[in-house]
Every structure is written in structure tokens, then in C-alpha cells.
Write a protein that holds these residues in place. Structure first.
Motif, PDB file in Angstrom:
ATOM      1  N   ALA A  25      36.930  35.141  45.461  1.00  0.00           N
ATOM      2  CA  ALA A  25      38.167  35.784  45.909  1.00  0.00           C
ATOM      3  C   ALA A  25      38.803  36.614  44.800  1.00  0.00           C
ATOM      4  N   ARG A  26      37.958  37.328  44.049  1.00  0.00           N
ATOM      5  CA  ARG A  26      38.460  38.189  42.984  1.00  0.00           C
ATOM      6  C   ARG A  26      38.441  39.643  43.438  1.00  0.00           C
ATOM      7  N   GLU A  27      39.459  40.372  43.059  1.00  0.00           N
ATOM      8  CA  GLU A  27      39.581  41.765  43.487  1.00  0.00           C
ATOM      9  C   GLU A  27      38.601  42.666  42.747  1.00  0.00           C
ATOM     10  N   ASP A  28      38.428  42.417  41.443  1.00  0.00           N
ATOM     11  CA  ASP A  28      37.553  43.258  40.625  1.00  0.00           C
ATOM     12  C   ASP A  28      36.153  42.655  40.540  1.00  0.00           C
ATOM     13  N   VAL A  29      35.169  43.540  40.449  1.00  0.00           N
ATOM     14  CA  VAL A  29      33.781  43.129  40.244  1.00  0.00           C
ATOM     15  C   VAL A  29      33.438  43.409  38.781  1.00  0.00           C
ATOM     16  N   ASN A  30      33.021  42.383  38.061  1.00  0.00           N
ATOM     17  CA  ASN A  30      32.795  42.501  36.624  1.00  0.00           C
ATOM     18  C   ASN A  30      31.369  42.144  36.237  1.00  0.00           C
ATOM     19  N   ALA A  71      21.823  43.692  40.313  1.00  0.00           N
ATOM     20  CA  ALA A  71      22.891  43.099  39.508  1.00  0.00           C
ATOM     21  C   ALA A  71      24.265  43.442  40.068  1.00  0.00           C
ATOM     22  N   VAL A  72      24.452  44.693  40.497  1.00  0.00           N
ATOM     23  CA  VAL A  72      25.736  45.110  41.067  1.00  0.00           C
ATOM     24  C   VAL A  72      26.037  44.349  42.361  1.00  0.00           C
ATOM     25  N   PHE A 114      29.347  41.647  32.370  1.00  0.00           N
ATOM     26  CA  PHE A 114      29.440  41.661  30.911  1.00  0.00           C
ATOM     27  C   PHE A 114      30.830  42.119  30.445  1.00  0.00           C
ATOM     28  N   HIS A 115      31.844  41.607  31.129  1.00  0.00           N
ATOM     29  CA  HIS A 115      33.249  41.896  30.788  1.00  0.00           C
ATOM     30  C   HIS A 115      33.633  43.364  31.001  1.00  0.00           C
ATOM     31  N   PHE A 116      32.880  44.061  31.841  1.00  0.00           N
ATOM     32  CA  PHE A 116      33.227  45.423  32.249  1.00  0.00           C
ATOM     33  C   PHE A 116      33.500  45.421  33.754  1.00  0.00           C
ATOM     34  N   ARG A 117      34.524  46.151  34.178  1.00  0.00           N
ATOM     35  CA  ARG A 117      34.843  46.266  35.597  1.00  0.00           C
ATOM     36  C   ARG A 117      34.014  47.403  36.200  1.00  0.00           C
ATOM     37  N   LEU A 118      33.378  47.136  37.317  1.00  0.00           N
ATOM     38  CA  LEU A 118      32.535  48.143  37.960  1.00  0.00           C
ATOM     39  C   LEU A 118      33.346  49.061  38.854  1.00  0.00           C
ATOM     40  N   GLU A 119      32.934  50.319  38.913  1.00  0.00           N
ATOM     41  CA  GLU A 119      33.591  51.287  39.783  1.00  0.00           C
ATOM     42  C   GLU A 119      33.210  51.041  41.241  1.00  0.00           C
ATOM     43  N   ALA A 172      29.982  52.829  42.382  1.00  0.00           N
ATOM     44  CA  ALA A 172      28.718  52.190  42.024  1.00  0.00           C
ATOM     45  C   ALA A 172      28.370  51.088  43.017  1.00  0.00           C
ATOM     46  N   ILE A 173      29.369  50.327  43.441  1.00  0.00           N
ATOM     47  CA  ILE A 173      29.144  49.246  44.399  1.00  0.00           C
ATOM     48  C   ILE A 173      28.727  49.806  45.752  1.00  0.00           C
ATOM     49  N   ARG A 174      29.410  50.859  46.196  1.00  0.00           N
ATOM     50  CA  ARG A 174      29.074  51.476  47.476  1.00  0.00           C
ATOM     51  C   ARG A 174      27.662  52.041  47.468  1.00  0.00           C
ATOM     52  N   ARG A 175      27.277  52.703  46.378  1.00  0.00           N
ATOM     53  CA  ARG A 175      25.926  53.276  46.286  1.00  0.00           C
ATOM     54  C   ARG A 175      24.867  52.183  46.277  1.00  0.00           C
TER      55      ARG A 175
END
Length: 443
Positions: A330-335, A318-319, A337-342, A345-348
Motif C-alpha cells: 500500500a505504498r504510493e511510490d515504487v522504489n 524488476a520494475v 535501490f532507494h530510487f523512485r521510479l517514474e 517507466a512503469i507503464r511501459r
């Protein structure tokens, strides 16, 4: 040896390794086999690894090869491996009234994938109670079928064994009493057995953290943590897609004699078991190529963190999917369920998947180098590192080097491929000085 300087990943990795070694020694004893003569240590180690890592790949049929002592050892390894040896150790500490130290709580949080150390002992208590509840109810339901079929004593033993094996996503079975290596193929149209096993698999696979969150939120979706929402949504989506795919792909294959309605139950079970249980109600080797591909994808994805299954985990998928979608838009944030991911978490997620694929590729290379066809080698390697246990029937004939490769993949899959990598890698302290930025063309 100063274990206080060891990281939690190193302690967990070593703990599982020691448990596997002890299990291998016990299973190699003459008393563990029906014949009264011990089996080779490598094959005993393979069986112990498969049980401890809740995989289900076997070099012997469990019923025909192992005595009741050997079966009991396998079941104990499955239970400890499914819960995590740290949780089992904490259970013993709680039973004797010993106080749990802060370091032990930290190790326990790592073992059960808890997001915080606080409340982790309460989580483990609930985990143990929930495990006993699910396995107990599963045993009672299965005994309705197995006691009349095998008699009171053997029927109850079969019910307990398969209930524990299913909840822990292990895939070990005793159906060799009917036909060796048959798993649940003779029960493919039996709703009581198939649905009981399927529910146990899903209950163990979604993770104890999810169950704890469901209890604390009183099963209200709006109060659930992001992790729980992602796990439940991803699990449901994969089950629906998998069921539809298998029902369609096998309509002219293993299910060609069934009508559309009767295909739902075996197709549903085939969608459940690759994530990552190892039971099968259909002959895996007889599946169409499309179904084998879908099975390998589901084995690759696996279950949820903190559960009894393996794979890269549904949250990792999912991440990564959310990251790709954000990049395409072209979005800066990864979201989610309306939460921004750290960013961590993406790197892991991407790093863990890269290590997972690298280890899998190494296993495929070893098996192919020893004469196995590519499809079979890929299937067995994904089954091993995903701790699934489904097989195309080649594990019983693998040469020694291939067995060792599968053992390492099963171990890495249960402990976590990234955890294994971190356990053996040197720790690097981040300094204040950074290298200059360099540009590279990607894509």
C-alpha cells in the motif's frame, strides 16, 4: 516518400526488415548452398530473420546446408543484427569521416537504448571497440580447442564464427561438422568451450549502456546508475537461481550419470543460454518438464535493454516486481535501490509485457492450429520472440504458415514488441479535453 516525418521506431523497424529481406535473397542464391542449388525463399527468409534477429532457430543445419559464402552471409547478418543496423551505419560514417547529424544521433540513441542523445557517438565507439575486443579474445580462446580438432583454417573459422555468434547471443553453430543439429552437446563437460561461450553470451547480453557505465564509474558500485545496478543484480540472481534449479531438476534426468560437482558446469550453461543465446550443451527435448518450464521462464525474461539479447528484459521484470510489491504494501511510490521510479517507466513495462504476451499467444495459436502440441508450440514461440533459438526439434518440419508466424515473432522480439506496435500504430495527439472518470472493479 518523406522519411523525415517518420518516427525513430518506424525507421528502425523498416531498417531491420530491409536487412532481413536482403539476407533472404542472398541465402536463396545457389552459391550460398553446398549443393549448388538454391533453397526456397521462405526458408532463406526464415534463416535470414533468425540471423538478423540473433535468434538461432534454423530450418537447416548451418554447416551441412550452407557453403562458406552462405555461412559468411549469416555471420554478417548476426554481427549487424547484434550491434544494430544503425550502429553499423554510424561505423561506416565514422570510417569515411562524415559528420553525424542530430537526427542520426537521436536514432542511434534509440537503437542502442541510450538514456540520452549526448555522448551517444562516444558510446558507439566504445561499443564497437568492446565488441571487437570480446569477440577477438573469444576467438583466440576457442581456437585453442577448435584448431587442433578441425585444422588451422577451419578451426580459425569455427572460432570466429562461434565467438561472434555467442557475443551477439545468436546461437548459430557449425557443429554439424561433427553431428547435425548437435550444437555444443559434445562439449558439455569442456570448461574452455563452455565458459568462453557463456562469458561471451553474458557480456553481450547485459547491454552496451551497462558496460559504458561500468567504465565511466571505474567499476565502483556506488557510482553506478540505477539501470546498471538493476541489470547486474537481476542477472546474477537469475543465474544463481537457474543453475541451482537445473542442477536439482536434472539430477534424475539428463545429468543422472553425473555427480553433484560435475553437474554445475552444464547446469550453469543451461541457466545462461536461455537469456537469450540459443546454444545448448544438453538435449533440450530430453529435459524434464520442470527444466523445460524454467527454460521457458528464462526465455520470457531475456537479457538487458541495449544488449544483443531479447525477452521482456530483466529491467522490465524488476520494475513490475517492484510495482507489485509497492501495491501489496500500500505504498504510493515504487522504489528500486532507494530510487523512485517514474510512472512512464512503469507503464511501459506493463504495456510492453502485455503486447509481448499477446504476440506470443498468437504464435502459439497458429502453431497449435497446424498440429503442434501445446508444450512444443509454447516453447518454440517463446524461443522465437525471445530471440533465443532453443528448440525442441520441430522447426525443420513446420508448415509454411507456422514458419511465417515464427518469422514475425523473431522480428518483433529483436526490434521490440512494443516498438513494432508503436511503429504501425497511428500517433494520437493528446488534447486538452479529457473524458469523465469512470469506476471499474478490478480483481
Amino acid at each position: 516518400m518523406n522519411t523525415k516525418r517518420w518516427s525513430s521506431t518506424q525507421i528502425l523497424s523498416l531498417g531491420f526488415a530491409m536487412l532481413i529481406l536482403i539476407g533472404g535473397l542472398l541465402l536463396s542464391l545457389p552459391i550460398a548452398s553446398r549443393s549448388g542449388s538454391g533453397i526456397p525463399f521462405l526458408k532463406a527468409l526464415f534463416t535470414s530473420t533468425s540471423a538478423t534477429c540473433v535468434t538461432g532457430l534454423v530450418v537447416y543445419d548451418t554447416w551441412t546446408q550452407f557453403s562458406y559464402f552462405g555461412q559468411a552471409v549469416i555471420l554478417l547478418l548476426i554481427q549487424i543484427g547484434g550491434l544494430g543496423f544503425m550502429a553499423a551505419a554510424i561505423l561506416f560514417s565514422l570510417a569515411v569521416g562524415r559528420r553525424i547529424s542530430l537526427r542520426e544521433r537521436s536514432l542511434l540513441a534509440e537503437a542502442v537504448s541510450s538514456m540520452q542523445v549526448g555522448g551517444v557517438v562516444r558510446l558507439v565507439r566504445r561499443m564497437l571497440i568492446g565488441t571487437a575486443l570480446f569477440e577477438g579474445i573469444g576467438s583466440l580462446l576457442l581456437s585453442i580447442r577448435f584448431v587442433p580438432m578441425f585444422g588451422l583454417g577451419q578451426g580459425l573459422w569455427f572460432s570466429v564464427f562461434h565467438s561472434v555468434s555467442a557475443f551477439c547471443n545468436a546461437g548459430f553453430d557449425l557443429m554439424g561438422a561433427r553431428s547435425p543439429f548437435s550444437s555444443l552437446t559434445s562439449f558439455y563437460d569442456d570448461p574452455l568451450v563452455i565458459l568462453t561461450i557463456a562469458v561471451l553470451i553474458m557480456a553481450g547480453g547485459i547491454g552496451f549502456v551497462v558496460w559504458n557505465d561500468l567504465i565511466e564509474s571505474r567499476f565502483q558500485f556506488k557510482n553506478l546508475h540505477l539501470h546498471t545496478r538493476v541489470v547486474l543484480f537481476s542477472t546474477m540472481a537469475l543465474l544463481l537461481i537457474g543453475t541451482a534449479a537445473f542442477s536439482s531438476l536434472e539430477s534424475n534426468g539428463t545429468m543422472q550419470s553425473m555427480n553433484a560437482g560435475s553437474r554445475i558446469l552444464p547446469a550453469f550453461f543451461q541457466a545462461v543460454t536461455p537469456r537469450t543465446a540459443g546454444f545448448n550443451s544438453l538435449d533440450i527435448a530430453s529435459l524434464t518438464d520442470g527444466s523445460k518450464f524454467i527454460t521457458m521462464l528464462l526465455m520470457f525474461i531475456g537479457a538487458a535493454p541495449g544488449g544483443t539479447g531479447g525477452g521482456i528484459k530483466v529491467t522490465t521484470l524488476a520494475v513490475m516486481a517492484a510495482s507489485v510489491l509497492a501495491e501489496l504494501r500500500a505504498r504510493e511510490d515504487v522504489n528500486l535501490f532507494h530510487f523512485r521510479l517514474e510512472t512512464e517507466a512503469i507503464r511501459r513495462a506493463f504495456c510492453g509485457t502485455a503486447v509481448y504476451l499477446t504476440m506470443t499467444a498468437g504464435g502459439i495459436l497458429v502453431l497449435c492450429g497446424q498440429g503442434q502440441p501445446l508444450i512444443e508450440a509454447a516453447f518454440e514461440s517463446l524461443s522465437a520472440i525471445g530471440t533465443v533459438g532453443l528448440t525442441m526439434g520441430i522447426t525443420t518440419t513446420l508448415p509454411a504458415l507456422s514458419q511465417i508466424a515464427i518469422i514475425l515473432l523473431m522480428y518483433a522480439g529483436r526490434v521490440g514488441s512494443l516498438t513494432v506496435f508503436m511503429a504501425v500504430a497511428r500517433s494520437n495527439h493528446i488534447g486538452k479535453l479529457k473524458n469523465p472518470v469512470g469506476k471499474i472493479i478490478v480483481g
